[in-house]
Design an enzyme around this catalytic site. Structure first.
Site, PDB file in Angstrom:
ATOM      1  N   LEU A 111      39.112  43.632  51.978  1.00 57.24           N
ATOM      2  CA  LEU A 111      39.129  42.973  50.673  1.00 57.24           C
ATOM      3  C   LEU A 111      40.378  42.109  50.507  1.00 57.24           C
ATOM      4  CD1 LEU A 111      37.700  43.127  47.745  1.00 57.24           C
ATOM      5  CD2 LEU A 111      39.639  44.580  47.197  1.00 57.24           C
ATOM      6  N   HIS A 112      40.210  40.951  49.898  1.00 55.62           N
ATOM      7  CA  HIS A 112      41.335  40.074  49.576  1.00 55.62           C
ATOM      8  C   HIS A 112      40.919  39.138  48.453  1.00 55.62           C
ATOM      9  CE1 HIS A 112      38.948  38.245  52.808  1.00 55.62           C
ATOM     10  NE2 HIS A 112      39.304  37.062  52.321  1.00 55.62           N
ATOM     11  N   GLN A 113      41.870  38.828  47.574  1.00 60.81           N
ATOM     12  CA  GLN A 113      41.602  37.938  46.452  1.00 60.81           C
ATOM     13  C   GLN A 113      42.333  36.624  46.664  1.00 60.81           C
ATOM     14  OE1 GLN A 113      41.403  39.475  42.554  1.00 60.81           O
ATOM     15  NE2 GLN A 113      41.918  37.548  41.577  1.00 60.81           N
TER      16      GLN A 113
END
Length: 187
Positions: free
Chosen positions: A144-146
């Site tokens: 996950l990464h934003q």
């Protein structure tokens, strides 16, 4: 010379005639297009760039800031200069898998990334986003990464639309230094 042998021209002759168009060469993008350095499986470890980046120096890992649960890193294949990502240290793929502490720090680091970018680069706006799964556009779906993408008026001109080329006026190492300094200065 025999008529059945090909004539070999000097390399300069393949350059073509000057036509008034400038050329932008972005050979580093070919690694992204070919999928080089992309994890071959969903596991954590050295195969995952988001798991291996924090093991490097900030300069080598393009890390702008480190927290307890999350770090901020420059995108290696940015949409715009200053394209940051807030990333949990823990290798999780799905947003609901984050702990409350990870969720809070991810949000706080995303907010701070926007403040830092406003201070250092004065963008006109932002695109924020988490792409969940390959079908949703996640380049690295396993971790996950934003995204925090600074935007300026006119940055979506003909180059990316027609030429499939991004014009980035700053080296990643210079952007990392500038943003890391701004991160420390923004309270």
């Amino acid at each position: 010379m025999s008529d059945d042998l090909p004539v070999v021209e000097p390399a300069e002759s393949f350059a073509g005639e000057a036509d008034g168009f400038g050329r932008l060469w972005t050979p580093h993008r070919m690694a992204y297009i070919k999928g080089e350095n992309k994890p071959s499986h969903d596991g954590a470890g050295d195969d995952c760039p988001f798991c291996s980046a924090p093991k490097r120096s900030d300069e080598d890992g393009l890390i702008v800031a480190r927290g307890t649960h999350v770090f901020v890193v420059l995108n290696l294949y940015p949409y715009n200069s200053g394209h940051l990502m807030s990333v949990p240290y823990r290798h999780v793929a799905d947003y609901p898998e984050l702990t409350s502490d990870e969720t809070l720090e991810l949000a706080q680091f995303t907010q701070r990334a926007m403040q830092v970018l406003r201070t250092a680069m004065a963008p006109h706006g932002f695109n924020l986003g988490i792409n969940q799964g390959n079908v949703a556009g996640a380049g690295i779906a396993a971790h996950l990464h934003q995204h925090v993408v600074p935007r300026w008026g006119g940055d979506t001109n003909f180059m990316p639309v027609v030429g499939h080329t991004r014009v980035l006026p700053q080296l990643l190492s210079d952007a990392r230094s500038q943003l890391a300094d701004a991160w420390a200065a923004v309270g």
